[in-house]
Motif scaffolding. Sequence first.
Motif: not given
Length: 402
Positions: A352-364
């Motif tokens: 879940x952390x990996x998915x959360x981090x990937x989504x944050x990077x995408x939003x950035x």
Amino acid sequence: MSRHKLNLLDRSAFAALSLHEKNAYLQNVVKEIQAVRGEPYVPLDKDALSRLRRFYSRRSFADLRLNSVKDDGLRQSFSSLAESIHLGEVKRVITHEAPSSPRPVSRPAPLDDDQLMFFVPAVHDAPVKDDLNLMDIAPFSLSKTVKDRVLRYELKDSIVTIEGGADVGLATAYDYDIFINMVSHLTAEVREYTIARNKGLRPNVPARIYRPSATELLKFCRRSLGGKQYLELEKSLDRLQATRVKITNLNEGKRRETESFPLIGRFRVVSRTQQDRIDQVEIEIPTWVYDGVVSPDGRPSILTLNPAYFLIARPLGKYLYRLARRTAGDGEAFYRIDDVHTRSGSSLSATKFRKTLEQLVEDCKADPLPDYDLEIRPGTNGKILYMQKRKMDAATQTALPV
């Protein structure tokens, strides 16, 4: 569907606010409602604020004057916002029921965002402690709801434990903004002291007691001056005082020394307003911070932060900015995602952390972090987080005091 409870001011408390405070408060309410729904934040204009102020005070849908709103989408948006305020809750779609969509990484600045005048010198984070910089890890909880948690970081040459109080829990990323204010204030005092001493004067050594007003703290942290912010301020101070950092230095696998220290020392509310809000507080600067900043050579081993750091809306985003500022500096740095997970203290599972981090990077990509670009890249032992200082030409840079 699930429901998110709104912690709204009652009508009498809302009526006691000034016009500016009412507008700022309503902007925050709308922002919370839109965030729960997964919608991008759209600030209210003057006309919309006027309608919602009347509605909030009397809870009469007639005050919205929806018949005069010609745009169908805007009319429906008004009606939906008013319904959420009237019910005191927001209907939230469960994540797996709706497709993922980009969310803002940063919140808008307050309407009267004149806090840049307070950044003299620039914003500073915690000094190095026993060869460990608190920017290497998250010295705060990434969650606002988990209380009785202990963060434990097993690093190469030390073990760091961060523990909150039994009643109030760990300090959050937003509480830590107040800690940064304290460090920045002390750094400014040391700078003035050094200048005066170099002129041959005999200035007083910077004091161990810091006495800011609540308004100064909120403006420095780029928060609105609504009534809720003043109520949360005292809770933040409680958590900061209760949160302790314990560092155990390791020497060739053997424990050498353990030291424990608080994020802030004692504090007390010096005065309150007629509405029983905090007016001025007194904060004792802990010894480890004071000694780290008031150094003999006048050059404390601390790093400056971009003032836009305070506008980062996600705790994980705040941590990533700090990590990038510390390790990438003016260049670049990268970490395995598993290492970022460990250093962040996140309670999420690795997946879940990996998915959360990937989504944050995408939003950035649409709403970048201050100063740094993030990218997920493939690595030999799993994916890595790549951080690089953003290159800006002179015309696009914002002039800030340093």
